[in-house]
Design an enzyme around this catalytic site. Structure first.
Site, PDB file in Angstrom:
ATOM      1  N   SER A  36       8.885  43.766  13.974  1.00  0.00           N
ATOM      2  CA  SER A  36       7.828  43.202  13.130  1.00  0.00           C
ATOM      3  C   SER A  36       6.984  42.213  13.926  1.00  0.00           C
ATOM      4  CB  SER A  36       8.435  42.471  11.929  1.00  0.00           C
ATOM      5  OG  SER A  36       9.050  43.419  11.096  1.00  0.00           O
ATOM      6  N   ARG A  53      13.622  33.256  10.070  1.00  0.00           N
ATOM      7  CA  ARG A  53      13.196  33.656  11.424  1.00  0.00           C
ATOM      8  C   ARG A  53      12.829  32.455  12.305  1.00  0.00           C
ATOM      9  NH1 ARG A  53      15.159  37.119   9.373  1.00  0.00           N
ATOM     10  NH2 ARG A  53      14.446  39.257   8.988  1.00  0.00           N
ATOM     11  N   GLU A 107       5.490  36.700  14.499  1.00  0.00           N
ATOM     12  CA  GLU A 107       6.940  36.583  14.697  1.00  0.00           C
ATOM     13  C   GLU A 107       7.262  36.751  16.189  1.00  0.00           C
ATOM     14  OE1 GLU A 107       9.367  38.711  11.811  1.00  0.00           O
ATOM     15  OE2 GLU A 107      10.905  39.060  13.330  1.00  0.00           O
TER      16      GLU A 107
HETATM   17  C1  LIG Z   1      12.735  48.313  16.963  1.00  0.00           C
HETATM   18  C2  LIG Z   1      12.936  46.850  16.691  1.00  0.00           C
HETATM   19  C3  LIG Z   1      13.509  46.453  15.491  1.00  0.00           C
HETATM   20  C4  LIG Z   1      13.690  45.099  15.221  1.00  0.00           C
HETATM   21  N1  LIG Z   1      14.256  44.739  14.027  1.00  0.00           N
HETATM   22  C5  LIG Z   1      14.461  43.430  13.773  1.00  0.00           C
HETATM   23  C6  LIG Z   1      15.060  43.028  12.527  1.00  0.00           C
HETATM   24  O1  LIG Z   1      15.445  43.826  11.708  1.00  0.00           O
HETATM   25  N2  LIG Z   1      15.228  41.700  12.326  1.00  0.00           N
HETATM   26  C7  LIG Z   1      14.855  40.759  13.226  1.00  0.00           C
HETATM   27  O2  LIG Z   1      15.048  39.558  12.989  1.00  0.00           O
HETATM   28  N3  LIG Z   1      14.277  41.104  14.404  1.00  0.00           N
HETATM   29  C8  LIG Z   1      14.077  42.415  14.695  1.00  0.00           C
HETATM   30  N4  LIG Z   1      13.501  42.775  15.878  1.00  0.00           N
HETATM   31  C9  LIG Z   1      13.030  41.736  16.803  1.00  0.00           C
HETATM   32  C10 LIG Z   1      14.074  41.281  17.856  1.00  0.00           C
HETATM   33  O3  LIG Z   1      15.027  42.295  18.132  1.00  0.00           O
HETATM   34  C11 LIG Z   1      14.781  39.999  17.422  1.00  0.00           C
HETATM   35  O4  LIG Z   1      13.856  38.945  17.235  1.00  0.00           O
HETATM   36  C12 LIG Z   1      15.829  39.557  18.451  1.00  0.00           C
HETATM   37  O5  LIG Z   1      16.562  38.496  17.914  1.00  0.00           O
HETATM   38  C13 LIG Z   1      15.210  39.131  19.764  1.00  0.00           C
HETATM   39  O6  LIG Z   1      16.257  39.053  20.717  1.00  0.00           O
HETATM   40  P1  LIG Z   1      15.937  39.256  22.262  1.00  0.00           P
HETATM   41  O7  LIG Z   1      17.196  39.014  23.021  1.00  0.00           O
HETATM   42  O8  LIG Z   1      15.277  40.544  22.511  1.00  0.00           O
HETATM   43  O9  LIG Z   1      14.942  38.049  22.480  1.00  0.00           O
HETATM   44  P2  LIG Z   1      13.740  37.973  23.512  1.00  0.00           P
HETATM   45  O10 LIG Z   1      12.608  38.785  23.012  1.00  0.00           O
HETATM   46  O11 LIG Z   1      14.222  38.218  24.884  1.00  0.00           O
HETATM   47  O12 LIG Z   1      13.386  36.423  23.367  1.00  0.00           O
HETATM   48  C14 LIG Z   1      12.888  35.921  22.142  1.00  0.00           C
HETATM   49  C15 LIG Z   1      12.675  34.419  22.304  1.00  0.00           C
HETATM   50  O13 LIG Z   1      13.905  33.761  22.463  1.00  0.00           O
HETATM   51  C16 LIG Z   1      13.973  33.085  23.713  1.00  0.00           C
HETATM   52  N5  LIG Z   1      15.327  33.326  24.224  1.00  0.00           N
HETATM   53  C17 LIG Z   1      15.934  34.523  24.408  1.00  0.00           C
HETATM   54  N6  LIG Z   1      17.195  34.325  24.801  1.00  0.00           N
HETATM   55  C18 LIG Z   1      17.377  32.988  24.864  1.00  0.00           C
HETATM   56  C19 LIG Z   1      18.482  32.159  25.205  1.00  0.00           C
HETATM   57  N7  LIG Z   1      19.663  32.659  25.568  1.00  0.00           N
HETATM   58  N8  LIG Z   1      18.315  30.815  25.158  1.00  0.00           N
HETATM   59  C20 LIG Z   1      17.129  30.277  24.794  1.00  0.00           C
HETATM   60  N9  LIG Z   1      16.048  31.009  24.468  1.00  0.00           N
HETATM   61  C21 LIG Z   1      16.186  32.338  24.501  1.00  0.00           C
HETATM   62  C22 LIG Z   1      12.891  33.701  24.599  1.00  0.00           C
HETATM   63  O14 LIG Z   1      12.378  32.759  25.530  1.00  0.00           O
HETATM   64  C23 LIG Z   1      11.841  34.069  23.539  1.00  0.00           C
HETATM   65  O15 LIG Z   1      11.069  32.934  23.208  1.00  0.00           O
HETATM   66  C24 LIG Z   1      13.314  44.125  16.178  1.00  0.00           C
HETATM   67  C25 LIG Z   1      12.754  44.534  17.393  1.00  0.00           C
HETATM   68  C26 LIG Z   1      12.566  45.881  17.657  1.00  0.00           C
HETATM   69  C27 LIG Z   1      11.979  46.303  18.967  1.00  0.00           C
END
Ligand SMILES: Cc1cc2nc3c(=O)[nH]c(=O)nc-3n(C[C@H](O)[C@H](O)[C@H](O)COP(=O)(O)OP(=O)(O)OC[C@H]3O[C@@H](n4cnc5c(N)ncnc54)[C@H](O)[C@@H]3O)c2cc1C
Length: 311
Positions: free
Chosen positions: A229, A181, A300
């Site tokens: 998480s 992660r 996380e």
């Molecule tokens: C119901 C649910 C289930 C989930 N299950 C999992 C799972 O099974 N496994 C898991 O690993 N995660 C899980 N997650 C967490 C999440 O979906 C992941 O961490 C996902 O990778 C985050 O992506 P995001 O685009 O939403 O990132 P965001 O929340 O928008 O951003 C996360 C971080 O990355 C940075 N960021 C985003 N995009 C970029 C970019 N293009 N360039 C540079 N920085 C960037 C942001 O500034 C922030 O610091 C879950 C979340 C939910 C709500």
């Protein structure tokens, strides 16, 4: 400490419009973060190409507007104080191309959509990740993973914008310092614009596999708004949820926020939760697990904006 706003947001919006970049002012965190709470963000910009992203960031730099990238907001809490600056919403960078078994995908596309598209093209690899609701960029930065697979396992290279120089660069997978992660701050001062993934041509029924993983998720995870998480696994590989559950914290609530009764590592919004309430439960989990098991658990989730709880 509150930042002093020293830019005129209307002037910036007008200049962004001239550049062909969509923007929105005064956006509530509840529409930006999947846990549906949080304060107001001054400005959201939504460039639809890398060149427009560069133009927009040059403009923000010229006006000294602080900015932070955001993907789907599924791992990010916006505090109730909000953010005095701009969020760079990458959802309009959403194209992908397939060449043989290699897929180049822009960072704003969401993993569930991508996994379904690949399944229908007979490209295997993304099934385990298909239920992670985030964008490709967010997954690359967080090294998202599930069912034993991490995005790092599929990556060949990542295209990013180097923020100090505003130039696009490519880094190959072996040069990325991935761990569980984490991309070890490699993407600090960078914005991911795309990634090349190595997939495998397959005649399997990949859509059925996706449905199977979805059913497992539904049986284990709550359906109320959350950020997934809250805490990482412990250094010995145990789930933080195990300790939160053992500390009898499941079902504990603060206002509209609650530690899920279904999955102790999820904090859900049962309706009307504030980010402060969510963070209050985060602190409660950290403190209780420390007191009862002498164990520090690490967040996380990411947090945008200021907050003043005991850490
Ligand atoms: C119901 C649910 C289930 C989930 N299950 C999992 C799972 O099974 N496994 C898991 O690993 N995660 C899980 N997650 C967490 C999440 O979906 C992941 O961490 C996902 O990778 C985050 O992506 P995001 O685009 O939403 O990132 P965001 O929340 O928008 O951003 C996360 C971080 O990355 C940075 N960021 C985003 N995009 C970029 C970019 N293009 N360039 C540079 N920085 C960037 C942001 O500034 C922030 O610091 C879950 C979340 C939910 C709500």
């Amino acid at each position: 400490m509150t930042h002093r706003i020293c830019y005129n947001v209307n002037v910036i919006v007008s200049a962004l419009k001239d550049l062909g970049v969509e923007s929105i002012v005064n956006v509530s965190g509840s529409t930006l973060s999947s846990v549906k709470c949080g304060g107001v963000v001054d400005l959201i910009i939504k460039p639809n190409s890398t060149s427009k992203l560069i133009d927009a960031l040059s403009l923000l730099n010229a006006y000294n507007v602080p900015f932070i990238p955001i993907g789907a907001g599924t791992n990010t809490l916006i505090t109730d104080q909000g953010f005095r600056g701009a969020l760079v919403d990458l959802s309009k960078l959403n194209k992908f191309t397939v060449r043989g078994n290699q897929l180049y995908v822009e960072s704003g596309l969401r993993l569930p959509y991508l996994a379904h598209k690949c399944a229908s093209c007979g490209l295997k690899g993304l099934e385990q990740l298909s239920g992670i609701p985030g964008s490709v960029g967010g997954a690359v930065v967080k090294n998202a993973g599930s069912f034993g697979l991490e995005i790092a396992d599929l990556l060949l290279s990542v295209n990013y914008l180097d923020l100090p120089s505003l130039s696009e660069r490519v880094v190959d997978r072996p040069d990325l310092p991935y761990s569980y992660r984490s991309s070890s701050n490699f993407f600090k001062d960078k914005i991911v614009v795309g990634a090349t993934l190595n997939l495998t041509p397959s005649k399997d029924n990949l859509s059925l596999e996706i449905s199977r993983y979805r059913a497992i998720r539904l049986s284990r995870q709550p359906t109320e708004p959350s950020l997934g998480s809250v805490f990482k696994r412990t250094s010995s590989g145990e789930s933080a949820g195990y300790y939160i559950d053992k500390a009898n914290l499941k079902g504990t609530s603060l206002g509209g926020a609650m530690i899920s009764t279904k999955h102790a590592n999820f904090i859900v919004n049962r309706g009307g939760a504030t980010a402060t309430e969510y963070l209050g439960l985060v602190s409660l989990c950290e403190q209780t697990v420390k007191e009862k098991f002498n164990l520090s658990i690490t967040k996380e989730i990411d947090i945008i904006g200021e907050y003043h709880l005991d850490q």
